[in-house]
Design a protein around this motif. Sequence first.
Motif, PDB file in Angstrom:
ATOM      1  N   LEU A 459      34.835  40.972  31.181  1.00 41.43           N
ATOM      2  CA  LEU A 459      35.508  40.924  32.477  1.00 41.43           C
ATOM      3  C   LEU A 459      36.654  41.934  32.535  1.00 41.43           C
ATOM      4  O   LEU A 459      36.886  42.555  33.586  1.00 41.43           O
ATOM      5  CB  LEU A 459      36.027  39.511  32.745  1.00 41.43           C
ATOM      6  CG  LEU A 459      34.959  38.437  32.972  1.00 41.43           C
ATOM      7  CD1 LEU A 459      35.598  37.064  33.105  1.00 41.43           C
ATOM      8  CD2 LEU A 459      34.138  38.752  34.218  1.00 41.43           C
ATOM      9  N   ARG A 463      36.936  45.462  35.219  1.00 39.34           N
ATOM     10  CA  ARG A 463      38.013  45.922  36.092  1.00 39.34           C
ATOM     11  C   ARG A 463      38.263  47.413  35.898  1.00 39.34           C
ATOM     12  O   ARG A 463      38.405  48.172  36.859  1.00 39.34           O
ATOM     13  CB  ARG A 463      39.299  45.143  35.797  1.00 39.34           C
ATOM     14  CG  ARG A 463      39.249  43.676  36.200  1.00 39.34           C
ATOM     15  CD  ARG A 463      40.461  42.935  35.660  1.00 39.34           C
ATOM     16  NE  ARG A 463      41.696  43.586  36.056  1.00 39.34           N
ATOM     17  CZ  ARG A 463      42.790  43.634  35.288  1.00 39.34           C
ATOM     18  NH1 ARG A 463      42.771  43.116  34.073  1.00 39.34           N
ATOM     19  NH2 ARG A 463      43.887  44.208  35.725  1.00 39.34           N
ATOM     20  N   SER A 537      28.640  38.515  33.332  1.00 39.66           N
ATOM     21  CA  SER A 537      30.014  38.986  33.474  1.00 39.66           C
ATOM     22  C   SER A 537      30.116  40.029  34.580  1.00 39.66           C
ATOM     23  O   SER A 537      31.183  40.214  35.170  1.00 39.66           O
ATOM     24  CB  SER A 537      30.507  39.580  32.153  1.00 39.66           C
ATOM     25  OG  SER A 537      29.811  40.770  31.834  1.00 39.66           O
ATOM     26  N   ASN A 542      35.250  35.525  38.020  1.00 38.75           N
ATOM     27  CA  ASN A 542      36.342  35.273  37.085  1.00 38.75           C
ATOM     28  C   ASN A 542      35.827  34.532  35.861  1.00 38.75           C
ATOM     29  O   ASN A 542      34.649  34.162  35.775  1.00 38.75           O
ATOM     30  CB  ASN A 542      37.463  34.470  37.761  1.00 38.75           C
ATOM     31  CG  ASN A 542      36.945  33.225  38.460  1.00 38.75           C
ATOM     32  OD1 ASN A 542      36.266  32.387  37.869  1.00 38.75           O
ATOM     33  ND2 ASN A 542      37.242  33.109  39.744  1.00 38.75           N
TER      34      ASN A 542
END
Length: 662
Positions: A459, A463, A537, A542
């Motif tokens: 995760l 980003r 993922s 989240n």
Amino acid sequence: MHAKHQLWCVSSSSSTPPPISNFFSTLAIISLYSLPSTFSSMELPVEDLVSGRRNVVSYTIEAKELSYSFRGLYDDISFLSCWRRSQDRYILKDVNCEARSGEITAIAGPSGAGKSTLLEILGGKISPSKISGKVLINGIPVHAKSFRKLSGFVTQDDALFPLLTVEETLMYSALLRLPGGKKEAGTRVRVLLRDLGLEHVAGSRIGEGSNNGISGGERRRVSIGVELVHNPAVLLIDEPTSGLDSASALHVLSLLKAMVVKHCKTILLTIHQPGFRILELLDRLVLLSNGFVLHNGSLKLLEDRLKFSGHFIPPHINVVEFAIDVTSSLVIQTPENFTNQILLNNQQHTQESEGNYDMSSFFQLNRVEDHKPVTSPNSHFEEILILGERFFKNIFRTKQLFFTRIIQALFTGIILGTIFINNVANDQGNLALQARIGFFAFSLTFLLSSTTEGLPIFLQERRIFMRESSRGAYRVSSYVISNTLIFIPFLLMIALLYTTPVYWLVGLRRNADGFFYFSLVVWMVILMSNSFTACFSALVPNFIMGTSVISGLMGSFFLFSGYFISKENIPSYWVFMHYLSLFKYPYECFMINEYGGGNEGRKKCIQRQGGECKMYGDGFLKQQGLKESQKWSNLAVMLVFIIGYRILCFLILWFRCYRTRK
């Protein structure tokens, strides 16, 4: 670029004189400006920070009648469209503003005014199909992909790898976004470290929270540096001073001001509560309130407007803070003739600077964009090598994933082997069969669930991946391939550390081919779990949602594996889950490897009666509906699962990137 406009970029971006180091450059510009008009169209080359071959091209960003409303889950359903229009909640409404070259333009306003949303629209992060109005670059509508190539966008949260050093972070960003290899990237990174004041922490890890990393101000400068590696002409920053003390905030803004003066960049940022010293560094202010623009111009003009409206600014409050407090009266009490005068001033400035932009590179950029997709600076193979090296460092330095997994695999194998050593090693018919089946089931549960601990790392990488790929740093396929290749040897090591002690302690079929096949199956199981985690993922929003989805699906796979209930007894409408189960195929491989594959397995007694063996291993496999040929066909199915989940991961990530780029 015309000489006249070049002079404006150098001299008018600040009320303070240019640095002494730029004195001779300024004299040269003035002398050229005084030459006859036949030379007025000459472009003034400004040395690039890396190669010295790039000319400075100025860009002015304008927003024309921009409106953006909140869109809910059911907004696009046609039969609800009439109801939706009456319920629209506008975040921005009829916004007109601009950010000029050679200036720092700040978007200010109270919380919820729409500052970050406006910045994201101007930066191309929000799809043009979701907004009304126009975003113009030098007076011409621009495609979002084109704008992302010439700009940099720094988000409010610092999405950085905490285990990389400052120099490594900038170096990998430069390698991915600059052509020319390590030499060119190294030169650029050294310049950035010096300009950003990060030379003293170049070898320090970024860190995260209380992770003994660099300070918040230094981390913010690294985030800015990551977007400056390709020397963008336009830089957009969301809350550069957020979470920083006054000294760090002033340092960050001072660095940005130096870039504007030295390189004539267009910098647009959002700011919440600027101090007096920070305000002195700003050239232009866009004041928002409830999605409307209350002011678009200099701070001096804002102060005049407040005084004209009858307000007195206390000496201990700066003009921006005071304007935010009196936004309602600023709108209501401003006379129409004063507003018209402001528009007239803006129009005069536009007419004076009209024709001074160097549009050649901008038009060329749009022509290329119309025919070709955004290309990456490196080849596919080079991207995989760069990303693979970065993945390797992150995995090796992540103690929770690397050393903990090694210790976990080794000690679990030893402990599990000593638990089953007395029940399996002694061949006692049904008791040994039950012990072996229980051991196989527990092993699969441990192996398939253990790799889900890598979800937070996936995760976190997502980003950073979304930020880098949206700016065209590399291809989605390069990211997925490099991630897969780096995990293969690491997970092979984990598989061998687990199988080496447990296989011989439990007393499974004692020959080399049985051990190597068992190790191969364990390796494939771990790869399946890793691919499964990587896939989800990319999908889940989240960590909490990810653990819930992955745990639920793993439990369902175990339920339909055939361990608790055979395929014949599963209802027909649930049989598809039996074939999708990640437990089914390795479980059958373990059974075939133990009770087939040679005389030792086939002649292993399963059931005794009166001192005689009534069922051997081969008979047990027939009873379970298993064939010797499934030993390899099941491995092929497991390989399909590994590749399939990776392809699905690629498609999900590609779709996410496509939505941000369109």
